[in-house]
Design a protein around this motif. Structure first.
Motif, PDB file in Angstrom:
ATOM      1  N   HIS A  34       0.794  -1.223   0.003  1.00 10.97           N
ATOM      2  CA  HIS A  34       0.177   0.034   0.005  1.00 10.97           C
ATOM      3  C   HIS A  34       0.732   1.233   0.070  1.00 10.97           C
ATOM      4  N   ILE A  35       1.596   1.277   0.822  1.00  5.92           N
ATOM      5  CA  ILE A  35       2.488   2.464   0.968  1.00  5.92           C
ATOM      6  C   ILE A  35       3.349   2.869  -0.373  1.00  5.92           C
ATOM      7  N   ILE A  36       4.119   2.031  -1.040  1.00  4.77           N
ATOM      8  CA  ILE A  36       4.667   2.657  -2.143  1.00  4.77           C
ATOM      9  C   ILE A  36       3.639   2.749  -3.474  1.00  4.77           C
ATOM     10  N   ALA A  37       2.622   1.807  -3.413  1.00  7.87           N
ATOM     11  CA  ALA A  37       1.562   1.855  -4.249  1.00  7.87           C
ATOM     12  C   ALA A  37       0.917   3.255  -4.327  1.00  7.87           C
ATOM     13  N   ASN A  38       0.562   3.856  -3.166  1.00  6.45           N
ATOM     14  CA  ASN A  38       0.122   4.892  -3.205  1.00  6.45           C
ATOM     15  C   ASN A  38       0.730   6.333  -3.468  1.00  6.45           C
ATOM     16  N   TYR A  79      11.934   6.589  -9.571  1.00  9.00           N
ATOM     17  CA  TYR A  79      12.348   6.029  -8.375  1.00  9.00           C
ATOM     18  C   TYR A  79      11.472   5.170  -7.608  1.00  9.00           C
ATOM     19  N   TRP A  80      10.419   5.283  -7.702  1.00 10.57           N
ATOM     20  CA  TRP A  80       9.128   4.254  -7.027  1.00 10.57           C
ATOM     21  C   TRP A  80       9.190   3.187  -7.922  1.00 10.57           C
ATOM     22  N   LEU A  81       9.385   3.290  -9.315  1.00 16.47           N
ATOM     23  CA  LEU A  81       9.586   2.160 -10.122  1.00 16.47           C
ATOM     24  C   LEU A  81      10.724   1.018  -9.615  1.00 16.47           C
ATOM     25  N   LYS A  82      11.795   1.726  -9.551  1.00 11.95           N
ATOM     26  CA  LYS A  82      13.108   1.083  -9.008  1.00 11.95           C
ATOM     27  C   LYS A  82      12.826   0.464  -7.654  1.00 11.95           C
ATOM     28  N   MET A  83      12.207   1.194  -6.639  1.00 11.25           N
ATOM     29  CA  MET A  83      11.956   0.644  -5.362  1.00 11.25           C
ATOM     30  C   MET A  83      11.083  -0.794  -5.381  1.00 11.25           C
ATOM     31  N   LEU A  84       9.985  -0.729  -6.356  1.00  8.89           N
ATOM     32  CA  LEU A  84       9.416  -1.556  -6.386  1.00  8.89           C
ATOM     33  C   LEU A  84       9.877  -2.793  -6.892  1.00  8.89           C
TER      34      LEU A  84
END
Length: 122
Positions: A34-38, A79-84
Motif C-alpha cells: 500500500h505505501i509505495i503503491a500510493n 524512483y518508485w518503479l526502481k524501489m518496487l
C-alpha cells in the motif's frame, strides 16, 4: 463538439497514467503493498495531470512551469518503479516496460521545455 489536434505528450501521459492505475490495483490487491503503491499512483498520474493543465497555461512561463512539474513527477515515478523492483513487487520485465514508457515521456517533456525556454524573449 470542438476537436483538438492530437497532442502526443498528452496521449502518452494518459496511457501511462492508465498503466499506473492498473499497477496500483495489482500492488494493492495481489501484492498487498500500500505505501509505495500510493506513492507511485500519486506521482505517476500527476505527470498527465500537469501536462493536461499546461494546455491552459496563462503564459509561456506558466506553461514551462507546469511541464517542469510533470518532469519532476516523472523522475519521482522512476524512483518508485526502481524501489518496487528492488523490493520484488514487480519483475525486471515489468520494470523495464514501465521505465521505457516513463523515459520516453521524460525525453519528450525535456524537449518541449527546452524548446519553449529558447523561444522566450530575453
Amino acid at each position: 463538439m470542438l476537436q483538438r489536434k492530437e497532442n502526443i505528450i498528452q496521449t502518452k501521459t494518459e496511457a501511462f497514467s492508465a498503466r499506473i492505475v492498473n499497477m496500483y490495483r495489482y500492488l494493492v490487491e495481489v501484492k498487498h503493498e500500500h505505501i509505495i503503491a500510493n506513492q507511485i499512483l500519486r506521482s505517476g498520474t500527476s505527470i498527465g495531470a500537469n501536462t493536461a493543465e499546461s494546455r491552459n497555461a496563462q503564459s509561456k512561463i506558466d506553461f514551462i512551469h507546469k511541464l517542469s512539474i510533470a518532469l519532476k513527477e516523472a523522475d519521482e515515478t522512476e524512483y518508485w518503479l526502481k524501489m518496487l523492483n528492488s523490493g520484488h513487487y514487480i519483475t525486471d520485465r515489468q520494470l523495464q516496460s514501465m521505465m521505457n514508457d516513463n523515459e520516453e515521456i521524460i525525453r519528450i517533456l525535456t524537449k518541449i521545455i527546452k524548446t519553449s525556454k529558447s523561444s522566450l524573449v530575453p
